[in-house]
Design an enzyme around this catalytic site. Structure first.
Site, PDB file in Angstrom:
ATOM      1  N   ASN A 169      34.220  37.256  48.268  1.00 56.34           N
ATOM      2  CA  ASN A 169      32.823  37.726  48.345  1.00 56.34           C
ATOM      3  C   ASN A 169      31.894  37.135  49.363  1.00 56.34           C
ATOM      4  OD1 ASN A 169      30.210  38.596  47.316  1.00 56.34           O
ATOM      5  ND2 ASN A 169      30.247  37.401  45.871  1.00 56.34           N
ATOM      6  N   TRP A 170      31.631  38.023  50.400  1.00 57.32           N
ATOM      7  CA  TRP A 170      31.061  37.566  51.746  1.00 57.32           C
ATOM      8  C   TRP A 170      29.613  37.190  51.468  1.00 57.32           C
ATOM      9  CZ3 TRP A 170      33.492  40.484  56.328  1.00 57.32           C
ATOM     10  CH2 TRP A 170      34.739  40.478  56.418  1.00 57.32           C
ATOM     11  N   LYS A 171      28.996  37.873  50.257  1.00 55.62           N
ATOM     12  CA  LYS A 171      27.694  37.902  50.058  1.00 55.62           C
ATOM     13  C   LYS A 171      26.868  38.163  51.352  1.00 55.62           C
ATOM     14  CE  LYS A 171      28.326  34.144  46.794  1.00 55.62           C
ATOM     15  NZ  LYS A 171      28.035  33.263  45.791  1.00 55.62           N
TER      16      LYS A 171
ATOM     17  N   HIS B  65      27.496  40.295  39.316  1.00 54.98           N
ATOM     18  CA  HIS B  65      27.512  39.007  39.670  1.00 54.98           C
ATOM     19  C   HIS B  65      26.197  38.449  39.170  1.00 54.98           C
ATOM     20  CE1 HIS B  65      27.284  35.519  42.465  1.00 54.98           C
ATOM     21  NE2 HIS B  65      28.664  35.639  42.453  1.00 54.98           N
TER      22      HIS B  65
ATOM     23  N   GLU C 187      24.214  36.299  40.862  1.00 59.61           N
ATOM     24  CA  GLU C 187      23.094  36.437  41.664  1.00 59.61           C
ATOM     25  C   GLU C 187      22.209  37.808  41.189  1.00 59.61           C
ATOM     26  OE1 GLU C 187      25.321  35.518  45.172  1.00 59.61           O
ATOM     27  OE2 GLU C 187      25.540  33.396  44.442  1.00 59.61           O
TER      28      GLU C 187
ATOM     29  N   GLU D 100      32.712  33.535  35.939  1.00 56.72           N
ATOM     30  CA  GLU D 100      32.032  32.845  36.853  1.00 56.72           C
ATOM     31  C   GLU D 100      31.083  31.821  36.322  1.00 56.72           C
ATOM     32  OE1 GLU D 100      32.770  34.148  41.103  1.00 56.72           O
ATOM     33  OE2 GLU D 100      30.904  35.217  40.345  1.00 56.72           O
TER      34      GLU D 100
ATOM     35  N   GLY E 243      28.614  27.854  44.092  1.00 57.01           N
ATOM     36  CA  GLY E 243      28.158  27.240  45.064  1.00 57.01           C
ATOM     37  C   GLY E 243      27.970  25.794  45.007  1.00 57.01           C
TER      38      GLY E 243
ATOM     39  N   SER F  81      33.182  27.775  43.306  1.00 57.25           N
ATOM     40  CA  SER F  81      33.522  26.901  44.053  1.00 57.25           C
ATOM     41  C   SER F  81      34.972  26.699  44.303  1.00 57.25           C
ATOM     42  CB  SER F  81      33.081  25.531  43.601  1.00 57.25           C
ATOM     43  OG  SER F  81      31.673  25.403  43.815  1.00 57.25           O
TER      44      SER F  81
ATOM     45  N   GLY G 196      33.434  32.736  47.388  1.00 61.89           N
ATOM     46  CA  GLY G 196      32.290  33.035  47.817  1.00 61.89           C
ATOM     47  C   GLY G 196      32.489  32.104  49.255  1.00 61.89           C
ATOM     48  N   GLY G 197      31.883  31.055  49.199  1.00 60.76           N
ATOM     49  CA  GLY G 197      31.780  30.144  50.357  1.00 60.76           C
ATOM     50  C   GLY G 197      33.023  30.171  51.114  1.00 60.76           C
TER      51      GLY G 197
HETATM   52  P1  PGA Z   1      31.379  29.987  45.505  1.00 59.55           P
HETATM   53  O1  PGA Z   1      30.806  31.611  44.995  1.00 59.55           O
HETATM   54  O2  PGA Z   1      33.044  29.965  45.884  1.00 59.55           O
HETATM   55  O3  PGA Z   1      30.697  29.974  46.653  1.00 59.55           O
HETATM   56  O4  PGA Z   1      31.196  29.098  44.729  1.00 59.55           O
HETATM   57  C1  PGA Z   1      31.645  32.420  44.091  1.00 59.55           C
HETATM   58  C2  PGA Z   1      30.860  33.541  43.876  1.00 59.55           C
HETATM   59  O5  PGA Z   1      29.676  33.481  43.494  1.00 59.55           O
HETATM   60  O6  PGA Z   1      31.577  34.568  43.578  1.00 59.55           O
END
Ligand code: PGA
Length: 253
Positions: free
Chosen positions: A11-13, A99, A101, A171, A177, A216, A237-238
């Protein structure tokens, strides 16, 4: 041992620009060409403007394209929104819905998530449905109840046949994050709970539905997390915007 094929989704966000998105896709393709994933399906969920480009860069590979959200509406006067048909037309196979977010910053409700999951399935996209409790909900002992409410609402009205195309991403919001994932015990417990709800909803299809973990996941901890019972992959994500780290995660399956 199940015969579910693990899914690793990046997930490149809201990261990358045109050149960096191209370089990231190319970096992942190149590394995976040298060491193709044996046991995993890999999805790149790029930002909307770069889906076409990333789709081109991964053409002819085993990588799949995904988006990070989608409108529940089919078309029309919805300024700024992106439809399932648009995503299909640029080669998407997957879309992340719900998600945390989106839920917290863009006020998406459980019902919105259900509408989006339904729209995705109707239009031939596989939804990666995100669920998970906040820190306060966990501390209050409500994690199981929240997971159950989010899951049952998202899947309400989705029949067994279509449910097979859904991926559930657990999640925990507090682990996203954060640098530190949930513990193995916490992940295993939540995934077993999710699997049991799926079994009650879909006696036939439950064993085919993938339940992946997000929060994470990185190159150092992926192997341990992916080896847990009922963990069928990861939503990353990251670490997904670093080709080397992402490919290490893919190779950890
Ligand atoms: P993260 O994000 O790996 O940076 O914790 C995961 C996500 O939001 O899908």
């Amino acid at each position: 041992m199940s015969n579910r094929i693990s899914l690793i989704a990046g997930n490149w966000k809201m990261n990358t620009e045109l050149a960096t998105a191209r370089a990231l896709a190319d970096g992942i393709v190149e590394r995976l060409r040298e060491a193709p994933p044996k046991h995993a399906e890999v999805v790149l969920c790029a930002p909307f403007p770069f889906l076409g480009l990333v789709g081109e860069r991964i053409e002819g590979t085993k990588l799949h394209l995904g988006a990070q959200t989608v409108s529940e509406e089919p078309s029309g006067a919805f300024t700024g929104e992106v439809s399932v048909a648009m995503l299909k037309s640029v080669g998407c196979e997957y879309v992340i819905v719900g998600h945390s977010e989106r839920r917290t910053m863009f006020a998406e409700s459980d019902r919105d998530v259900r509408e989006k999951a339904n729209a995705a399935l109707d239009g031939g996209l596989k939804p990666i449905i995100c669920i998970g409790e906040t820190k306060i909900e966990r501390e209050d002992g409500r994690a199981e109840a929240v997971i159950e409410r989010q899951l049952r609402t998202a899947l309400d009205g989705i029949y067994e046949f279509s449910a097979r195309s859904c991926v559930i991403a657990y999640e925990p919001v507090w682990a996203i994050g954060a640098g530190t994932p949930a513990t193995g015990a916490q992940i295993a417990e939540a995934h077993a709970h999710i699997r049991s709800i799926l079994q009650s909803l879909y006696p036939e299809a439950a064993e085919e539905i993938r339940v992946i973990y997000g929060g994470s996941v990185n190159a150092a901890n992926a192997r341990e997390i992916l080896a847990l019972d009922n963990v069928d992959g990861a939503l990353v994500g990251g670490a997904s915007i670093d080709a080397e780290a992402f490919v290490t995660i893919v190779q950890s399956v």
